[in-house]
Design a protein around this motif. Structure first.
Motif, PDB file in Angstrom:
ATOM      1  N   ILE A 142      17.696 -45.234 -12.464  1.00  0.00           N
ATOM      2  CA  ILE A 142      18.742 -45.423 -12.734  1.00  0.00           C
ATOM      3  C   ILE A 142      18.711 -46.413 -11.382  1.00  0.00           C
ATOM      4  O   ILE A 142      18.881 -48.008 -11.768  1.00  0.00           O
ATOM      5  CB  ILE A 142      19.857 -43.983 -12.076  1.00  0.00           C
ATOM      6  N   LYS A 143      17.910 -46.000 -10.956  1.00  0.00           N
ATOM      7  CA  LYS A 143      17.741 -47.374 -10.203  1.00  0.00           C
ATOM      8  C   LYS A 143      17.246 -49.069 -10.230  1.00  0.00           C
ATOM      9  O   LYS A 143      17.859 -49.995 -10.469  1.00  0.00           O
ATOM     10  CB  LYS A 143      16.659 -47.668  -8.332  1.00  0.00           C
ATOM     11  N   HIS A 144      16.886 -48.953 -11.732  1.00  0.00           N
ATOM     12  CA  HIS A 144      15.888 -49.812 -12.292  1.00  0.00           C
ATOM     13  C   HIS A 144      17.419 -49.991 -13.280  1.00  0.00           C
ATOM     14  O   HIS A 144      16.003 -50.974 -14.516  1.00  0.00           O
ATOM     15  CB  HIS A 144      14.744 -50.474 -12.092  1.00  0.00           C
ATOM     16  N   ILE A 145      18.291 -49.340 -14.025  1.00  0.00           N
ATOM     17  CA  ILE A 145      18.779 -49.664 -14.732  1.00  0.00           C
ATOM     18  C   ILE A 145      19.244 -50.810 -15.402  1.00  0.00           C
ATOM     19  O   ILE A 145      19.244 -51.512 -16.472  1.00  0.00           O
ATOM     20  CB  ILE A 145      20.660 -48.888 -14.843  1.00  0.00           C
ATOM     21  N   TRP A 146      19.693 -51.981 -14.539  1.00  0.00           N
ATOM     22  CA  TRP A 146      19.841 -52.898 -15.216  1.00  0.00           C
ATOM     23  C   TRP A 146      19.039 -54.607 -15.447  1.00  0.00           C
ATOM     24  O   TRP A 146      19.330 -54.698 -16.652  1.00  0.00           O
ATOM     25  CB  TRP A 146      20.762 -54.088 -13.666  1.00  0.00           C
ATOM     26  N   VAL A 147      17.731 -54.325 -15.079  1.00  0.00           N
ATOM     27  CA  VAL A 147      17.042 -54.847 -15.433  1.00  0.00           C
ATOM     28  C   VAL A 147      16.533 -54.517 -16.975  1.00  0.00           C
ATOM     29  O   VAL A 147      16.246 -55.164 -17.616  1.00  0.00           O
ATOM     30  CB  VAL A 147      15.656 -55.315 -14.160  1.00  0.00           C
ATOM     31  N   ARG A 148      15.769 -53.379 -16.185  1.00  0.00           N
ATOM     32  CA  ARG A 148      15.913 -52.339 -17.502  1.00  0.00           C
ATOM     33  C   ARG A 148      15.937 -52.407 -18.667  1.00  0.00           C
ATOM     34  O   ARG A 148      16.225 -52.579 -19.611  1.00  0.00           O
ATOM     35  CB  ARG A 148      15.462 -50.880 -17.004  1.00  0.00           C
ATOM     36  N   THR A 149      17.511 -52.555 -18.349  1.00  0.00           N
ATOM     37  CA  THR A 149      18.550 -52.572 -19.934  1.00  0.00           C
ATOM     38  C   THR A 149      18.323 -54.113 -20.232  1.00  0.00           C
ATOM     39  O   THR A 149      18.316 -54.278 -22.138  1.00  0.00           O
ATOM     40  CB  THR A 149      19.749 -52.374 -19.737  1.00  0.00           C
ATOM     41  N   LEU A 151      15.943 -55.627 -20.625  1.00  0.00           N
ATOM     42  CA  LEU A 151      14.285 -56.476 -20.606  1.00  0.00           C
ATOM     43  C   LEU A 151      14.941 -55.184 -22.439  1.00  0.00           C
ATOM     44  O   LEU A 151      13.706 -55.727 -22.976  1.00  0.00           O
ATOM     45  CB  LEU A 151      13.688 -55.173 -19.598  1.00  0.00           C
ATOM     46  N   PHE A 152      14.699 -54.220 -22.347  1.00  0.00           N
ATOM     47  CA  PHE A 152      15.280 -53.576 -23.734  1.00  0.00           C
ATOM     48  C   PHE A 152      15.751 -53.870 -24.455  1.00  0.00           C
ATOM     49  O   PHE A 152      15.565 -53.502 -26.113  1.00  0.00           O
ATOM     50  CB  PHE A 152      15.122 -51.600 -23.531  1.00  0.00           C
TER      51      PHE A 152
END
Length: 190
Positions: A142-149, A151-152
């Motif tokens: 959740i902490k990295h949800i912005w970049v993670r989303t 990226l995916f």
């Protein structure tokens, strides 16, 4: 497992670059989550980032539904972070204002219509197609949800390139993303 730790490391490094010398006013009302503030500000102007913001909101709503329905109550930290991030996204959307359909603007969508567009629920990477109940994301996810989303969804490079191209709006002059050499290099490497 090693692949997962490499992805987490890359996401953390990208967030560090994006957060380096970000202007205070760019962080806006989300001073504690600068990446969320940056993505929501960019999402107001750049449609690709706006789509990532909508997908993040869906994920956070799913998390909120999971944790508030009595499942996985041991994830108290996840619940607090999820609700804070969801509140931040809703605040950003309310600041964006309503887009309405009118006779003079026949091609605009109303906010209700935009929200009614069906999206398949986002699944965690590696999840099977069986009807197993969705699992909550970890506090780290959740902490990295912005970049993670981003990226995916394979749009992180486009968003970072937009940020580099418009870096004077969001960054101090000495920032990595505002640098004429390092900013474009980061965008191309993604």
């Amino acid at each position: 497992m090693e692949e997962l730790s490499r992805i987490k490391g890359k996401i953390a490094a990208i967030e560090a670059c994006l957060g380096h010398l970000l202007k205070r006013r760019a962080a806006g009302f989300l001073r504690s989550d600068k990446i969320a503030a940056l993505f929501t500000k960019v999402g107001k102007i750049y449609d690709t980032a706006g789509e990532v913001c909508r997908k993040v909101q869906e994920q956070l709503q799913q998390q909120s539904d999971l944790t508030s329905s009595g499942h996985h109550l041991s994830f108290t930290v996840v619940t607090v972070v999820t609700r804070f991030a969801l509140l931040a996204v809703k605040e950003a959307e309310s600041m964006m204002g309503n887009i309405t359909s009118s006779p003079s603007q026949p091609h605009t969508l109303s906010k209700e219509r935009a929200q009614s567009v069906s999206h398949e629920p986002l699944r965690r990477q590696g999840s099977s197609t069986t009807s197993r109940p969705p699992q909550p994301l970890s506090a780290q996810a959740i902490k990295h949800i912005w970049v993670r989303t981003a990226l995916f969804e394979k749009v992180l490079d486009k968003i970072v390139q937009y940020i580099v191209d418009n870096s004077s709006k969001y960054y101090e002059r000495e920032a990595l993303m505002h640098d004429k050499v390092f900013g474009p290099i980061l965008a191309v490497l993604l």
